[in-house]
Enzyme design. Structure first.
Site, mmCIF file in Angstrom:
data_model
loop_
_atom_site.group_PDB
_atom_site.id
_atom_site.type_symbol
_atom_site.label_atom_id
_atom_site.label_comp_id
_atom_site.label_asym_id
_atom_site.label_seq_id
_atom_site.Cartn_x
_atom_site.Cartn_y
_atom_site.Cartn_z
ATOM 1 N N ILE A 87 0.826 -1.201 0.000
ATOM 2 C CA ILE A 87 0.000 0.000 0.000
ATOM 3 C C ILE A 87 0.864 1.256 0.000
ATOM 4 C CG2 ILE A 87 -1.863 1.221 1.155
ATOM 5 C CD1 ILE A 87 -2.524 -1.631 0.033
ATOM 6 N N LYS A 88 0.619 2.136 -0.973
ATOM 7 C CA LYS A 88 1.368 3.385 -1.076
ATOM 8 C C LYS A 88 0.654 4.491 -0.300
ATOM 9 C CE LYS A 88 3.364 4.478 -5.026
ATOM 10 N NZ LYS A 88 3.552 4.772 -6.480
ATOM 11 N N VAL A 89 1.397 5.094 0.626
ATOM 12 C CA VAL A 89 0.884 6.247 1.373
ATOM 13 C C VAL A 89 1.863 7.394 1.192
ATOM 14 C CG1 VAL A 89 -0.277 4.764 3.060
ATOM 15 C CG2 VAL A 89 2.027 5.633 3.544
#
Length: 226
Positions: A87-89
């Site tokens: 997951i890219k944050v």
């Protein structure tokens, strides 16, 4: 060094997996938008390409999220779709907190749009699987990129963080080499960057010369085919 492909085009990813043995994929809203398909459709198509492997796909949450709670909620939803998803944050206060909370659940996180070593350090402290320093944008703004990567790698090594340094916004083969020399673990680049980087005009000149020599030399086996 690991090579990731920065793309959401299934045909590009399939080619890169077969021909280049890429180690993973990164996506972003721009890549998804140009496919003309819904976001969830695209990322699940990519997920099926790497199903059953250890190759990761970094997939971005909604960039409008400002609260870490919303980032975590969407991250949980996306991570449940495919075990290969990371997951890219964003490299923001809320993004760092979301990283910490997702990692506590065993969900891998790529902290992206990183433009300073301080941001990278916080991402590492919060347990990021990957931290993604963007170098193409910095170089376009006249800022150094090699020393930027070197600082992040040195910090990681000084404190034995498990985070991998994933250099992003790579525009050409020279930047891939610079990242490798600086000790980065991964680069992610577009399809054309790899195609151009793997090629060289002198290779074709040399090959043409060898073909000419080959044609002028007996093979020594009349039944053999060339």
């Amino acid at each position: 060094m690991k090579f990731f492909l920065d793309s959401a085009h299934v045909h590009e990813i399939a080619h890169a997996l077969e021909m280049w043995d890429i180690d993973g994929v990164t996506t972003n809203p721009r890549h998804v938008e140009v496919t003309g398909k819904p976001f969830l459709t695209v990322i699940q198509e990519i997920g099926r390409l790497v199903q059953g492997t250890d190759k990761t796909i970094s997939t971005e949450i909604n960039p409008y999220h400002e609260r870490w709670q919303d980032m975590v909620a969407e991250g949980e939803k996306l991570a449940a779709l495919c075990p290969n998803f990371v997951i890219k944050v964003p490299s923001t206060e809320a993004g760092f907190k979301a990283c910490q909370m997702l990692r506590a659940e065993g969900i891998r996180v790529n902290v992206t749009v990183c433009f300073s070593a301080m941001q990278a350090l916080q991402a590492m402290r919060m347990g990021a699987t990957y931290v993604s320093p963007f170098i193409g944008w910095k170089e376009a703004n006249g800022e150094p990129s090699v020393s930027f990567i070197e600082e992040i790698v040195e910090i990681r090594n000084n404190y034995l963080f498990e985070t991998e340094v994933l250099v992003a916004a790579v525009r050409n083969g020279r930047q891939v080499v610079d990242a490798a020399l600086a000790g980065a673990d991964i680069v992610t680049a577009g399809f054309a960057v790899y195609q151009e980087g793997f090629d060289h005009p002198y290779t074709h000149v040399g090959l043409a010369k060898f073909q000419d020599f080959w044609d002028k030399t007996p093979y020594g086996d009349e039944e053999a085919t060339r």
